[in-house]
Enzyme design. Structure first.
Site, short mmCIF file in Angstrom:
data_model
loop_
_atom_site.label_atom_id
_atom_site.label_comp_id
_atom_site.label_asym_id
_atom_site.label_seq_id
_atom_site.Cartn_x
_atom_site.Cartn_y
_atom_site.Cartn_z
N LEU A 86 0.75 -0.97 0.05
CA LEU A 86 0.32 -0.03 -0.06
C LEU A 86 0.97 1.18 -0.17
O LEU A 86 0.71 2.06 -0.78
CB LEU A 86 -0.91 -0.04 1.16
CG LEU A 86 -1.68 1.30 1.53
CD1 LEU A 86 -2.80 1.64 0.29
CD2 LEU A 86 -2.45 1.04 2.72
N TYR A 114 3.74 1.64 -1.00
CA TYR A 114 4.45 1.88 -2.46
C TYR A 114 3.73 2.31 -3.28
O TYR A 114 4.07 3.27 -4.17
CB TYR A 114 5.20 0.45 -2.71
CG TYR A 114 6.02 0.47 -3.99
CD1 TYR A 114 7.35 0.98 -3.95
CD2 TYR A 114 5.46 0.24 -5.25
CE1 TYR A 114 8.06 1.28 -5.26
CE2 TYR A 114 6.05 0.63 -6.61
CZ TYR A 114 7.50 0.91 -6.30
OH TYR A 114 8.17 1.50 -7.59
N GLN A 115 2.45 2.00 -3.45
CA GLN A 115 1.51 2.56 -4.41
C GLN A 115 1.24 3.97 -4.14
O GLN A 115 1.04 4.87 -4.83
CB GLN A 115 0.25 1.64 -4.31
CG GLN A 115 -0.94 2.26 -5.17
CD GLN A 115 -0.78 2.15 -6.53
OE1 GLN A 115 -0.06 1.49 -7.10
NE2 GLN A 115 -1.15 3.34 -7.08
N GLU A 116 1.13 4.16 -2.60
CA GLU A 116 0.86 5.63 -2.54
C GLU A 116 2.20 6.64 -2.61
O GLU A 116 1.86 7.80 -3.13
CB GLU A 116 0.53 5.78 -0.71
CG GLU A 116 -1.03 4.98 -0.79
CD GLU A 116 -2.02 5.72 -1.23
OE1 GLU A 116 -2.16 6.96 -0.97
OE2 GLU A 116 -2.75 5.16 -1.89
N SER A 117 3.21 6.20 -2.44
CA SER A 117 4.46 7.16 -2.36
C SER A 117 5.70 6.52 -2.88
O SER A 117 6.56 7.37 -3.08
CB SER A 117 4.64 7.65 -0.90
OG SER A 117 4.95 6.35 -0.01
#
Length: 460
Positions: A295, A297-300
């Site tokens: 999560l 990694y997907q976000e930032s």
């Protein structure tokens, strides 16, 4: 007496020559032969069995109202031999069509093909002639081994190497690491492996598309075969099969090779700096640290200083309002952000009604992390109006994008929502999580390696 002995001997030989499982009505359990494989049967981090075909067979046993026992053997050939001996009701191993008169293919529930896989640095193989003089690797006793034997009858210059103690994924790992030049594998397995080993490339397709099905002994109980036909037809009609396919294969083609290469490199270089924070968040929330890392990694992209034009900030890209509610004083502090975002995801998951089961519960919570629970609940109401299942992630994937259409959002209190973006985000996280489970071990309390992980955290 002299006449009786030959008669009894003949009966005994006849019985030995005609092995057969008990009829369905007389069976206390459904005995299924299988083997380890990415599409068939494997064990998760907790040692629990899983797999597309494993789940499918269990659904069938549930419909029959009978227990099921999976017998795991080494190779496809072993399964077929045991079926002919009457040792099981059917075989489950991603089988294609069979011409063996002693075997019977059941109803098809998938389709696939055999493909040559190579490392992207290898000279491309475009026709069978390009295989002349080359060594092709296959798993022993597999459908691909048989297909390669047939191909070598037409192109005798092809060399073959069969691996007895190697799974398809392990074989593809060898290709990725350039420890072998090419392998003949199933396309669905290569689709999965390409996300773990981005150096893999698809080359030549050997043969055409083929149906995938269970295999029964030719003398199987006709009632069992009929019930299997009816079962596959029913789950195809009511969407159960499509949901199961989506669970195991629906997200495997989302990332490009470049995306995977970048992610794997950051697992090696960046993740160790923050792994301890993710493990601590798992201890706090009970959510697998690798899912939380996916999560983040997907976000930032694991950037603790990330900031978006809309004002969300930090590793978990929290809004100021959400951060205040979670008592996150500094959104740019990686430890605070990870713990706060993990608590937020946990709360969203707990908010969903009890009717939502895993793994759908987690994926819907992920979508709510992006959209907000108000928009997710609005989409769930839309789903009900469209006669779709609001508890199914598979069906909600088609409903959530409707939040951006005026004929829907103008009637909603929550207004317009970026439902399509939430779907993309969640599907990417599913794939990142799958990749992480290949590269990182689960958290095991009190083990020495976990203590090391906790101590790897950067200073606050």
């Amino acid at each position: 007496m002299r006449l009786l002995i030959p008669f009894l001997l003949a009966l005994l030989l006849a019985a030995c020559g005609d092995p057969q499982m008990p009829k369905l009505v007389d069976s206390r359990e459904l005995i299924v032969l299988t083997r380890e494989g990415a599409t068939t049967y494997f064990k998760d981090d907790n040692g629990a069995p899983a797999g597309f075909e494993y789940d499918l067979a269990h659904l069938f046993a549930d419909e029959l109202g009978i227990d099921i026992r999976h017998v795991v053997v080494k190779h496809d050939k072993d399964i077929l031999k045991q079926l002919k001996k009457g040792k099981a009701h059917f075989g489950v191993a991603w089988f294609g069509p069979t011409n063996d008169p002693d075997l019977l293919a059941g109803p098809s529930y998938f389709s696939s093909s055999n493909v040559i896989a190579q490392n992207d640095a290898a000279l491309p193989i475009e026709t069978p002639d390009d295989l002349d003089g080359r060594l092709v690797h296959v798993t022993a006793g597999s459908r691909q081994a048989a297909a390669l034997d047939e191909l070598r009858k037409r192109f005798p210059g092809i060399q073959a190497s069969e691996h007895k103690r190697t799974t398809d994924l392990q074989l593809l790992e060898r290709i990725s690491g350039q420890r072998a030049e090419s392998a003949l594998v199933d396309r669905a397995v290569l689709d999965i492996a390409s996300n773990y080993y981005p150096q893999l490339q698809y080359s030549l397709t050997v043969g055409g598309e083929m149906p995938i099905s269970w295999v029964f002994p030719a003398k199987a109980d006709p009632e069992l075969v009929q019930k299997a036909d009816a079962f596959i037809e029913r789950i195809r009609s009511d969407g159960t099969l499509a949901r199961l396919v989506d669970r195991y294969f629906g997200h495997v083609e989302r990332l490009s090779a470049a995306d995977v290469v970048r992610f794997v490199e950051r697992i090696r270089v960046v993740l160790p700096q923050f792994k301890g924070f993710f493990v601590a968040a798992q201890i706090e929330t009970g959510i697998d640290w690798r899912l939380l890392a996916a999560l983040a990694y997907q976000e930032s992209q694991w950037n603790p200083l990330a900031t978006s034009p809309t004002g969300v900030r930090g590793m978990m890209m929290l809004t100021e309002e959400t951060a205040d509610r979670l008592r996150v004083s500094n959104r740019l502090d990686a430890r605070q952000s990870i713990l706060g975002g993990s608590q937020y995801l946990s709360a969203l998951r707990d908010t969903l009604p009890e009717s939502v089961k895993e793994p759908d519960r987690t994926w819907l919570a992920m979508a709510a992390y992006n959209l907000g629970m108000g928009h997710l609940n609005a989409a769930r109401r839309i789903a009900e109006g469209l006669k779709q299942d609001p508890d199914s992630w598979y069906e909600m994937k088609t409903v959530l994008p409707l939040l951006a259409r005026p004929e829907y959002y103008l009637r909603l209190k929550s207004g317009r929502g970026r439902g399509g973006e939430a779907v993309i985000m969640t599907e990417n996280i599913r794939m990142y999580y799958d990749i992480l489970t290949r590269h990182e071990a689960p958290y095991r309390p009190y083990s020495s390696n976990q203590a090391a992980a906790m101590n790897s955290s950067p200073p606050r």
